[in-house]
Design a protein around this motif. Structure first.
Motif: not given
Length: 652
Positions: A11, A15, A567-570, A575, A578, A619, A621, A623
């Motif tokens: 993970l 990210v 930070r961006y997810v993946e 997506k 975070l 932390t 998410k 959207n």
């Protein structure tokens, strides 16, 4: 313990950080969720006297004191002579062997404790270089009409020993005594004498010996009067007669019983007109100040007043008064009378000619919003007292104009709710009257005359650096236990800020206002403690606010939230992102974040304070579906973040 970390490693690689790595960005946190949210905030359980729900208990009691006072003013020597009779009722569950009185005028004796601690620098409460020699001369002290010498005067207190114990649960005793004192020109900004071109204005307060409170919290409340702490008094009825030179007008916060004896026929007609007028009516105008026919042709006059279910009275006397008045409309259909008394120097240029308008608007607002005004009059007096409140009467600075006059008028009359109706212990808990009052003043000012004087102070958080300064004492400190220059912050602004924050951001105005009205209703004409207030708000709103009371009132904690990583997810902006927030200060608060995307879209996320119940870092998410250009903590600037420099992240 060794656990499987492969998923976490994957993970972490999946990210990408858009800011400094978390370990590098983190700053040492002072926050302890065990301290902030730990149990045991209330150190005592409820009792039959004070319920755990915040209400008075089923056996709540308080004692009572009713006064009959006759006094005369000598305007040549600036002295007051008087006699008083006090009927004292012991409703407590124990017999009393003695009764304590407050002798506040003894503060102005050169040997008083208060004079000994006045600093050499300027103080609101007096001057170390003052040569004025004040204090009471007391004579003919009686218990149930029998003279006694079995009493001891200690500074600003007097203990009268009883020949027979005063029975619990309804026993009554009558005290009587004669008193005399010289009126100080400047009496701790609460009483004084203002010279004007048409005569002296006397502001007379703390002027008669008053019974101390005996309660279920600490017994006899005999905290010495040294200036900073104000009052804690028993409720009762007042019948007062003031004899003054006939060219004077005397006003007291109560119903005038003999208007036809003290007004001229012309003034009486205007006085009665004012009682029924929504517009200000002149009762004695500027031109009449120098007209000897504007007052009855006698040497002296006696003004007779009555006030029911109050804990104090104050009054004023002067030949220099312009007087005007208007009707105050109350929600029940009853009315009261707003009166303003001011000298020629205060008239004009958006000055005291608007005082009655301000008084009427203030009291009508508070009556509708919180609890109906109980007194027959509301008297505003221009004097050298900058701003001081008593039941149904206020002293305000004679030079005040415009927004300053509205502000001081609204503030002093707001005190009729705190502490005149809700009789908290001002001498120990100044924030329960000054802070509550400053809070309701903000709402009143927003409503007055379509916001004529609203937002005079600008940004809601402009005082954050001052009222959360680490050098300050906790709000819960008594005013005697604060540096004098800290009292404004800690008794007024910080508790008012805290209540506004609680109302607008944490509970919501609708639920908060219902609870606040209940607090006033439960404790009207009674003696609440801080815990009674805390419990009422919690029980009425269904919120556990221990963390809030701890941080804002019992301690001087600072709030410092910081964005440590975005930070961006993946690695994919589509997506979402975070966002990591650190809680660096000891004071927890809800989180509010506003993110701005490349296209200019705003995304707001709000998280409750409970995220900090067991975490120092959080932390969540976001959207979002596109790249971010900025992430901002507290975008509306409503939380007391002591270090806003770490509240934002911008793309590189």
């Amino acid at each position: 313990m060794i656990r499987n970390i492969s998923k976490n490693i994957i993970l972490g690689l999946a990210v990408a950080s858009l800011s400094l790595p978390l370990a590098q960005a983190q700053v040492k946190s002072e926050y302890s969720y065990l301290e902030a949210f730990g149990p045991g905030f209330y150190t005592s359980d409820g009792s039959v006297y004070r319920s755990v729900s915040g209400k008075p208990g089923p056996q709540y009691w308080q004692n009572a004191a009713s006064y009959t006072i006759k006094a005369s003013l000598d305007d040549k020597s600036d002295r007051i002579k008087g006699s008083l009779t006090v009927t004292y009722t012991n409703n407590s569950p124990e017999d009393l062997d003695f009764v304590w009185f407050q002798l506040d005028q003894n503060l102005f004796n050169s040997k008083s404790r208060g004079q000994a601690i006045v600093p050499l620098s300027d103080s609101r409460y007096g001057s170390a270089s003052s040569t004025f020699e004040g204090g009471y001369t007391l004579q003919n002290v009686k218990i149930n009409n029998t003279q006694t010498t079995d009493y001891v005067i200690t500074d600003t207190r007097m203990r009268i020993n009883l020949p027979k114990a005063l029975a619990a649960k309804g026993g009554q005793v009558t005290f009587a005594m004669d008193f005399e004192f010289a009126v100080p020109e400047y009496g701790a900004d609460r009483t004084g004498i203002l010279p004007t071109k048409n005569g002296k204005i006397y502001a007379i307060a703390q002027w008669y010996p008053r019974v101390c409170v005996f309660d279920d919290i600490i017994g006899w409340n005999v905290q010495p009067y040294t200036g900073p702490g104000e009052f804690y008094l028993e409720f009762g009825d007042f019948n007062v007669e003031i004899t003054a030179p006939a060219n004077h007008i005397v006003a007291l916060g109560g119903e005038l019983l003999n208007p036809s004896e003290v007004w001229t026929s012309t003034q009486l007609a205007r006085y009665n007109e004012a009682k029924n007028s929504d517009k200000t009516v002149m009762i004695r105008n500027l031109a009449e100040l120098t007209d000897k026919n504007s007052r009855p042709n006698k040497n002296t006059l006696t003004w007779k007043y009555k006030l029911i279910n109050a804990h104090d009275v104050a009054w004023t006397s002067s030949a220099a008064f312009i007087v005007d008045g208007a009707k105050i409309n109350l929600p029940s259909g009853k009315t009261s009378l707003a009166l303003s008394l001011y000298p020629e120097e205060s008239n004009g240029s958006n000055g005291w000619e608007r005082s009655t308008e301000y008084t009427k608007a203030s009291i009508e607002h508070y009556s509708k919003k919180w609890y109906e005004y109980p007194y027959p009059v509301a008297v505003n007096v221009a004097s050298n007292v900058g701003g001081m409140e008593y039941p149904a009467l206020s002293f305000c600075g004679y030079k005040a104009k415009g927004g300053d006059l509205w502000g001081v008028t609204d503030h002093e009359f707001g005190h009729n709710w705190f502490p005149m109706i809700v009789g908290s212990n001002e001498r120990l808990h100044a924030w329960m009257d000054e802070g509550f009052n400053t809070f309701i003043n903000e709402i009143s000012t927003a409503h007055f005359n379509k916001g004529e004087y609203n937002m005079r102070y600008g940004n809601k958080n402009f005082l954050t650096q001052a009222i959360f300064n680490p050098s300050l004492e906790p709000v819960a400190s008594s005013p005697q236990n604060m540096r004098e220059r800290h009292i404004g912050y800690l008794a007024y602004y910080k508790p008012a800020y805290a209540l506004r924050l609680l109302r607008e951001e944490i509970i919501g105005p609708e639920r908060f206002d219902v609870a606040f009205r209940k607090y006033i209703e439960y404790w009207a004409y009674k003696h609440p403690t801080p815990n009674d207030f805390f419990r009422t708000i919690e029980n009425e709103t269904g919120e556990n606010l221990n963390w809030f009371w701890r941080g804002m009132f019992q301690n001087n904690w600072q709030m410092d939230q910081a964005i440590s990583e975005v930070r961006y997810v993946e690695l994919d902006p589509a997506k979402g992102a975070l966002v990591t927030v650190q809680n660096l200060g000891k004071l927890p608060m809800p989180i509010e974040i506003e993110a701005t995307t490349e296209s200019g879209k705003k995304i707001t996320t709000k998280l409750p304070v409970e995220v900090w119940e067991r975490n120092k870092t959080w932390t969540f998410k976001l959207n979002s579906t596109e790249k971010l250009t900025k992430v901002q903590l507290d975008p509306r600037n409503v939380y007391p973040d002591f270090n806003p420099e770490n509240n934002s992240w911008k793309t590189k």
